[in-house]
Scaffold this motif. Structure first.
Motif, PDB file in Angstrom:
ATOM      1  N   TYR A 100      11.492 -14.660  -0.538  1.00 16.60           N
ATOM      2  CA  TYR A 100      10.736 -15.495  -1.476  1.00 16.60           C
ATOM      3  C   TYR A 100       9.267 -15.611  -1.075  1.00 16.60           C
ATOM      4  O   TYR A 100       8.494 -16.283  -1.752  1.00 16.60           O
ATOM      5  N   GLN A 101       8.904 -14.963   0.043  1.00 16.97           N
ATOM      6  CA  GLN A 101       7.526 -14.963   0.510  1.00 16.97           C
ATOM      7  C   GLN A 101       6.941 -16.382   0.547  1.00 16.97           C
ATOM      8  O   GLN A 101       5.896 -16.675  -0.041  1.00 16.97           O
ATOM      9  N   GLY A 114       3.316 -16.769   0.979  1.00 19.65           N
ATOM     10  CA  GLY A 114       2.911 -15.616   1.760  1.00 19.65           C
ATOM     11  C   GLY A 114       1.796 -14.841   1.079  1.00 19.65           C
ATOM     12  O   GLY A 114       1.620 -14.924  -0.130  1.00 19.65           O
ATOM     13  N   LYS A 115       1.045 -14.115   1.873  1.00 18.19           N
ATOM     14  CA  LYS A 115      -0.036 -13.275   1.361  1.00 18.19           C
ATOM     15  C   LYS A 115       0.476 -11.834   1.299  1.00 18.19           C
ATOM     16  O   LYS A 115       0.195 -11.016   2.163  1.00 18.19           O
ATOM     17  N   LEU A 168       5.891  -9.671  -5.505  1.00 20.52           N
ATOM     18  CA  LEU A 168       5.983  -8.305  -6.008  1.00 20.52           C
ATOM     19  C   LEU A 168       7.317  -7.698  -5.603  1.00 20.52           C
ATOM     20  O   LEU A 168       7.683  -7.707  -4.430  1.00 20.52           O
ATOM     21  N   TYR A 169       8.055  -7.183  -6.568  1.00 17.62           N
ATOM     22  CA  TYR A 169       9.373  -6.592  -6.299  1.00 17.62           C
ATOM     23  C   TYR A 169       9.399  -5.152  -6.762  1.00 17.62           C
ATOM     24  O   TYR A 169       8.704  -4.799  -7.711  1.00 17.62           O
ATOM     25  N   PRO A 170      10.277  -4.328  -6.141  1.00 21.06           N
ATOM     26  CA  PRO A 170      11.122  -4.628  -4.970  1.00 21.06           C
ATOM     27  C   PRO A 170      10.278  -4.666  -3.702  1.00 21.06           C
ATOM     28  O   PRO A 170       9.205  -4.070  -3.648  1.00 21.06           O
ATOM     29  N   HIS A 171      10.767  -5.351  -2.686  1.00 20.35           N
ATOM     30  CA  HIS A 171      10.007  -5.414  -1.448  1.00 20.35           C
ATOM     31  C   HIS A 171      10.917  -5.777  -0.270  1.00 20.35           C
ATOM     32  O   HIS A 171      12.006  -6.325  -0.444  1.00 20.35           O
ATOM     33  N   SER A 172      10.436  -5.451   0.923  1.00 19.42           N
ATOM     34  CA  SER A 172      11.059  -5.906   2.156  1.00 19.42           C
ATOM     35  C   SER A 172       9.938  -6.298   3.117  1.00 19.42           C
ATOM     36  O   SER A 172      10.004  -6.057   4.315  1.00 19.42           O
ATOM     37  N   ALA A 222      -2.104  -8.888   1.103  1.00 20.05           N
ATOM     38  CA  ALA A 222      -2.779  -8.733   2.395  1.00 20.05           C
ATOM     39  C   ALA A 222      -1.826  -8.143   3.422  1.00 20.05           C
ATOM     40  O   ALA A 222      -2.231  -7.379   4.301  1.00 20.05           O
ATOM     41  N   THR A 223      -0.533  -8.500   3.314  1.00 16.12           N
ATOM     42  CA  THR A 223       0.477  -7.966   4.226  1.00 16.12           C
ATOM     43  C   THR A 223       0.560  -6.456   4.117  1.00 16.12           C
ATOM     44  O   THR A 223       0.579  -5.735   5.115  1.00 16.12           O
ATOM     45  N   ARG A 224       0.599  -5.960   2.891  1.00 20.06           N
ATOM     46  CA  ARG A 224       0.708  -4.515   2.678  1.00 20.06           C
ATOM     47  C   ARG A 224      -0.544  -3.785   3.147  1.00 20.06           C
ATOM     48  O   ARG A 224      -0.465  -2.700   3.713  1.00 20.06           O
TER      49      ARG A 224
END
Length: 226
Positions: free
Chosen positions: A146-147, A162-163, A30-34, A166-168
């Motif tokens: 790139y998670q 990456g999840k 999902l973008y944008p993200h950090s 779930a991270t958010r």
């Protein structure tokens, strides 16, 4: 005529295939993200999610609540050589250490390695920290952009995505609680480092004296320097 002394050849291990990332790895991102990179790994036969991949940590952390849910008890722990410290010298007690098998990947792209975990207690919504020791053991490369975490297997490059969702959710839950936020900021404020042994060795690097808190009554703490 001069006679040279024959040099011993270094043993060359099997060549590690090139690990890289491309736009194909962004399909589910999902973008944008950090967002930081969280992933699920199989620890001692149990799928454990919300493991933070952090190359800023020199140790691998397993939180006590996850340690218990996997099915272990305090009697399975080995003594810890000491507490761990973050860069601002705040002490984090260690309950003990345990060496457990970790499986990353699936199908013909999986690898099993044994990792030494430091078990600590603390209010948190995630279950562990996969640090430089673990990353190096798997010879892997992590990318928060790139998670994904990629690593060599006997057949082909393995990958654990990456999840991100779930991270958010984890971060949202963390910052809704003052206690969880304080612990999160403590752990994430800098690299985690082990307390050095009283006798320095070449593998520990140079010892440096930590700042002494007035409440410690002049007690000295020593830490390993990176």
């Amino acid at each position: 005529m001069s006679i040279g002394i024959p040099q011993k050849r270094r043993k060359v291990s099997a060549q590690i295939p090139t690990i890289g990332f491309s736009d194909e790895d962004l399909t589910n991102v999902l973008y944008p993200h950090s967002d930081p990179l969280f992933m699920t790994m199989k620890i001692s036969g149990t799928d454990v999610w919300r493991i933070l991949v952090d190359d800023g940590s020199s140790v691998d952390i397993l939180y006590y609540h996850a340690f218990k849910k996997i099915g272990f008890a305090d009697r399975h722990l080995a003594p810890s050589p000491g507490p761990i410290y973050v860069v601002n010298y705040i002490e984090v007690p260690v309950v003990g250490t345990i060496k457990l098998p970790i499986v990353l990947g699936s199908g013909d792209r999986n690898v099993t390695q044994f990792i030494n975990w430091l078990v600590i207690k603390g209010p948190t919504h995630y279950n562990g920290i996969f640090g430089r020791e673990g990353i190096a053991t798997f010879r892997g490369v992590a990318s928060f952009m790139y998670q994904a975490f990629k690593f060599p297997t006997p057949n082909i490059i393995g990958v654990v995505e990456g999840k991100q969702k779930a991270t958010r959710e984890c971060h949202l839950a963390t910052f809704k609680s003052d206690e969880h936020r304080e612990h999160h900021e403590l752990v994430m404020s800098g690299s985690l480092i082990k307390l050095a042994d009283s006798t320095p060795s070449g593998s520990q690097g140079k010892r440096v004296k930590a700042k002494t808190d007035p409440s410690d009554k002049g007690k000295k703490k020593w830490m390993a320097q990176h």
